[in-house]
Design a protein around this motif. Structure first.
Motif, short mmCIF file in Angstrom:
data_model
loop_
_atom_site.label_atom_id
_atom_site.label_comp_id
_atom_site.label_asym_id
_atom_site.label_seq_id
_atom_site.Cartn_x
_atom_site.Cartn_y
_atom_site.Cartn_z
N GLU A 299 0.64 -1.33 -0.05
CA GLU A 299 -0.13 0.04 -0.04
C GLU A 299 0.83 1.29 0.04
O GLU A 299 0.18 2.28 -0.33
CB GLU A 299 -1.00 -0.03 1.16
CG GLU A 299 -1.84 -1.06 1.37
CD GLU A 299 -2.77 -1.05 2.32
OE1 GLU A 299 -2.70 -0.12 3.20
OE2 GLU A 299 -3.75 -1.94 2.65
N ASN A 300 2.18 1.13 0.28
CA ASN A 300 2.95 2.37 0.40
C ASN A 300 4.57 2.03 -0.14
O ASN A 300 5.46 1.86 0.35
CB ASN A 300 3.21 2.61 1.88
CG ASN A 300 1.92 2.81 2.53
OD1 ASN A 300 1.55 4.19 2.69
ND2 ASN A 300 1.48 1.87 3.30
N PRO A 301 4.38 1.33 -1.65
CA PRO A 301 5.35 1.27 -2.29
C PRO A 301 6.72 2.09 -2.18
O PRO A 301 7.85 1.71 -2.58
CB PRO A 301 5.14 1.10 -3.74
CG PRO A 301 3.94 1.97 -3.85
CD PRO A 301 3.21 1.95 -2.44
N ASN A 302 6.53 3.48 -1.95
CA ASN A 302 7.62 4.48 -1.95
C ASN A 302 8.27 4.64 -0.51
O ASN A 302 8.99 5.60 -0.29
CB ASN A 302 7.12 5.82 -2.43
CG ASN A 302 6.86 5.82 -3.83
OD1 ASN A 302 7.51 5.05 -4.68
ND2 ASN A 302 5.76 6.40 -4.04
N ASP A 303 7.77 3.82 0.48
CA ASP A 303 8.28 4.06 1.84
C ASP A 303 9.77 3.43 1.88
O ASP A 303 9.96 2.34 2.09
CB ASP A 303 7.38 3.41 2.82
CG ASP A 303 7.72 3.65 4.42
OD1 ASP A 303 9.10 3.65 4.64
OD2 ASP A 303 6.76 3.68 5.26
N PHE A 304 10.83 4.47 1.75
CA PHE A 304 12.08 3.79 1.75
C PHE A 304 12.69 3.05 2.97
O PHE A 304 13.05 1.89 3.14
CB PHE A 304 13.08 5.01 1.60
CG PHE A 304 14.52 4.71 1.27
CD1 PHE A 304 15.05 4.28 0.07
CD2 PHE A 304 15.28 4.66 2.70
CE1 PHE A 304 16.37 3.99 0.21
CE2 PHE A 304 16.66 4.31 2.39
CZ PHE A 304 17.01 4.12 1.05
N ASP A 305 12.19 3.71 4.07
CA ASP A 305 12.71 3.02 5.36
C ASP A 305 12.11 1.70 5.40
O ASP A 305 12.93 0.65 6.02
CB ASP A 305 12.34 3.84 6.38
CG ASP A 305 13.41 5.16 6.48
OD1 ASP A 305 14.47 5.04 6.00
OD2 ASP A 305 12.94 6.27 7.04
N ALA A 306 10.76 1.43 5.23
CA ALA A 306 10.08 0.37 5.51
C ALA A 306 11.03 -0.97 4.54
O ALA A 306 10.92 -2.08 4.93
CB ALA A 306 8.57 0.53 5.38
N ARG A 307 10.89 -0.44 3.31
CA ARG A 307 11.55 -1.42 2.36
C ARG A 307 12.90 -1.57 2.80
O ARG A 307 13.25 -3.07 2.59
CB ARG A 307 11.54 -0.74 0.90
CG ARG A 307 11.81 -1.56 -0.19
CD ARG A 307 11.71 -1.18 -1.41
NE ARG A 307 10.13 -0.68 -1.78
CZ ARG A 307 9.14 -1.63 -2.30
NH1 ARG A 307 9.61 -2.88 -2.34
NH2 ARG A 307 8.11 -1.31 -2.34
N LEU A 308 13.93 -0.87 3.35
CA LEU A 308 15.10 -1.19 3.72
C LEU A 308 15.10 -2.21 5.01
O LEU A 308 15.89 -3.06 4.97
CB LEU A 308 16.02 0.02 4.10
CG LEU A 308 17.10 0.29 4.50
CD1 LEU A 308 18.16 -0.68 3.52
CD2 LEU A 308 18.00 1.54 5.18
N LEU A 309 14.08 -1.88 5.89
CA LEU A 309 13.96 -2.79 6.74
C LEU A 309 13.63 -4.25 6.23
O LEU A 309 14.09 -5.41 6.75
CB LEU A 309 13.09 -2.61 7.65
CG LEU A 309 12.63 -3.22 9.07
CD1 LEU A 309 13.95 -3.30 9.84
CD2 LEU A 309 11.52 -2.69 10.10
N PHE A 310 12.70 -4.22 5.14
CA PHE A 310 12.27 -5.57 4.76
C PHE A 310 13.04 -6.33 4.08
O PHE A 310 13.40 -7.54 3.99
CB PHE A 310 11.08 -5.34 3.54
CG PHE A 310 10.34 -6.21 3.34
CD1 PHE A 310 10.03 -7.57 4.00
CD2 PHE A 310 10.05 -6.62 1.81
CE1 PHE A 310 9.24 -8.82 3.32
CE2 PHE A 310 9.42 -7.41 1.32
CZ PHE A 310 8.85 -8.52 2.14
N ALA A 311 14.17 -5.53 3.16
CA ALA A 311 15.18 -6.21 2.34
C ALA A 311 16.26 -6.88 3.39
O ALA A 311 16.55 -7.98 3.17
CB ALA A 311 15.68 -4.87 1.66
N SER A 312 16.64 -6.05 4.56
CA SER A 312 17.32 -6.47 5.69
C SER A 312 17.05 -7.72 6.14
O SER A 312 17.47 -8.58 6.56
CB SER A 312 17.63 -5.30 6.68
OG SER A 312 18.41 -4.35 5.99
N HIS A 313 15.69 -7.77 6.40
CA HIS A 313 14.96 -8.81 7.09
C HIS A 313 15.06 -10.30 6.31
O HIS A 313 15.32 -11.35 6.45
CB HIS A 313 13.48 -8.72 7.54
CG HIS A 313 12.67 -9.82 7.67
ND1 HIS A 313 12.75 -10.79 8.73
CD2 HIS A 313 11.63 -10.25 7.08
CE1 HIS A 313 11.91 -11.72 8.58
NE2 HIS A 313 11.28 -11.51 7.69
#
Length: 451
Positions: A299-313
């Motif tokens: 729902e929020n594809p441009n949320d950089f910080d959340a995507r970075l956390l997701f990628a690290s996870h």
């Protein structure tokens, strides 16, 4: 002005290339517009383009030889490159250009303190205090210097004087509270922090400090009351996190999770979903953490910080293919982000070492004092037979974080490979004797046994 303000917005969003172009547009309209030159220099530094930044900052000084912010930015560039003589030269020029301004002298004293030149720092500070005896920055730095010199009692008195002469300054009482906490005078530290909270009733950081001091004094219920009152006065996701942090520190993890779930259901936010995913990971529920983050990003594809956390996870849990996709998307969004450059470079080190080195080389320019990046690039260079290029990077990583066993092991291997076995052996013995746990600890022990 329209181009300049567009640059400011783009810079705040992390769109550094477009921000630089906007500042250039503003300078096309007026090449003497100093704010555009200054902020373009800041963007250039964030992109790892140090020489471009220097050119803009020097151009500022051509037009305004007394421009202290430009001097300080040039000094920071020199510091990032470990060029101490240039730091001193730039700050000396700034002091001579504006002898009545304490700012460059304070910067010089901070640099001297950082380098352990305590007597020089004290002499520099005295010059400031002779001109401005009540300057809050000078008094605060004086207290820090006294702590560094082992004069704890004098340091606390300095911070008391700072608070007494700036009775309406929350920052002065925060400094006093921190100093009192260092000498374990917890009751007095709490009192100072309470005064700071009264002076700054809407400050997240001040209330976080007060809550932490109360918890350290085994007054957890009071800490919880403080942050709950703060949340009522200033409702926000940050205030919600503060309540959850206190609950977590009191070992009430389930209560913290339940509270955040309720707040997220009432008002979803990136901060809350990130913390909920971290709690899920802490509870061993990696699948839940993944669902939370992937659902939010849908729902929020441009949320950089959340995507970075997701990628690290994803990377930590072994899904390297999915993690790679996320990091590549992040790189397109912010091509100069040092964490993305470091992680992606490390991920592709085996399949595409030349691109990995390119990514990490940019990362070290953007974040020259990151031990993780220095180690990643140094170890990759070493594995690709560039032993001489690897050694200074691995030395820097170890110097920046000598408690990291992995960094020390990599540095020791590089030392031995460049003919410095005695130094490597001594280093490895020191690491092993500390019983530090790291990925290659068994290899380190085996290597030491061979020597």
């Amino acid at each position: 002005l329209p181009a300049f303000y567009r640059g400011q917005v783009l810079r705040a969003r992390g769109d550094l290339a477009d921000a630089s172009a906007a500042y250039a547009q503003a300078l096309t309209a007026d090449s003497t517009f100093l704010p555009a030159l200054y902020y373009r220099a800041s963007v250039s530094i964030a992109r790892g383009e140090a020489e471009a930044a220097r050119n803009d900052l020097r151009q500022i000084l051509v037009q305004d030889a007394r421009n202290i912010p430009a001097f300080l930015k040039l000094a920071q560039l020199a510091l990032d490159e470990d060029n101490d003589s240039e730091v001193l030269a730039v700050l000396g020029r700034a002091v001579r250009a504006v002898p009545t301004d304490p700012t460059p002298l304070l910067a010089l004293a901070k640099f001297q303190l950082q380098r352990g030149k305590l007597v020089d720092a004290q002499s520099t500070l005295q010059k400031v205090l002779m001109m401005f005896p009540d300057d809050p920055d000078a008094l605060s730095l004086q207290g820090q210097l006294q702590f560094a010199m082992g004069q704890a009692d004098r340091a606390v008195e300095t911070f008391r004087a700072l608070a007494a002469s700036h009775t309406n300054s929350a920052a002065a009482y925060v400094a006093l509270a921190s100093a009192l906490n260092l000498i374990m005078d917890r009751l007095a530290a709490i009192d100072a922090a309470r005064t700071a909270a009264k002076l700054a009733p809407f400050s997240f950081d001040v209330h976080s400090l007060l809550a932490g001091l109360l918890i350290n004094a085994d007054r957890g219920d009071e800490a919880l009351s403080v942050v709950k009152e703060f949340r009522v006065a200033r409702p926000s996701p940050q205030a919600d996190l503060l309540v959850a942090d206190v609950l977590t520190n009191l070992n009430r993890i389930k209560e913290a999770r339940s509270f955040l779930e309720q707040r997220f259901a009432a008002k979803p936010s990136s901060l809350l979903v990130e913390r909920l995913s971290q709690i899920a990971l802490g509870e061993g529920d990696a699948a839940k953490a993944r669902r939370l983050l992937s659902g939010w990003l849908a729902e929020n594809p441009n949320d950089f910080d959340a995507r970075l956390l997701f990628a690290s996870h994803l990377f930590r849990t072994g899904d390297k293919t999915a993690a790679r996709r996320q990091f590549e998307a992040l790189l397109k969004q912010r091509p100069e982000n040092p964490v993305v450059l470091n992680n992606l470079g490390w991920m592709i080190r085996d399949e595409n070492p030349s691109r990995a080195i390119s990514l990490l080389s940019l990362a070290i320019k953007v974040a020259p004092h990151s031990p993780d990046i220095a180690d990643s690039l140094g170890w990759l260079k070493f594995r690709n037979q560039d032993k001489e290029g690897a050694l200074p990077l691995l030395r820097r990583a170890y110097d920046l974080n000598s408690d990291n066993g992995e960094f020390g092991y990599h540095f020791a291997v590089a030392l031995e490979a460049t003919g410095k076995r005695a130094e490597a052996k001594s280093l490895l013995q020191s690491i092993i004797s500390k019983n530090v746990v790291f990925d290659d600890v068994d290899d380190a022990k085996q290597l030491l046994a061979q020597w």
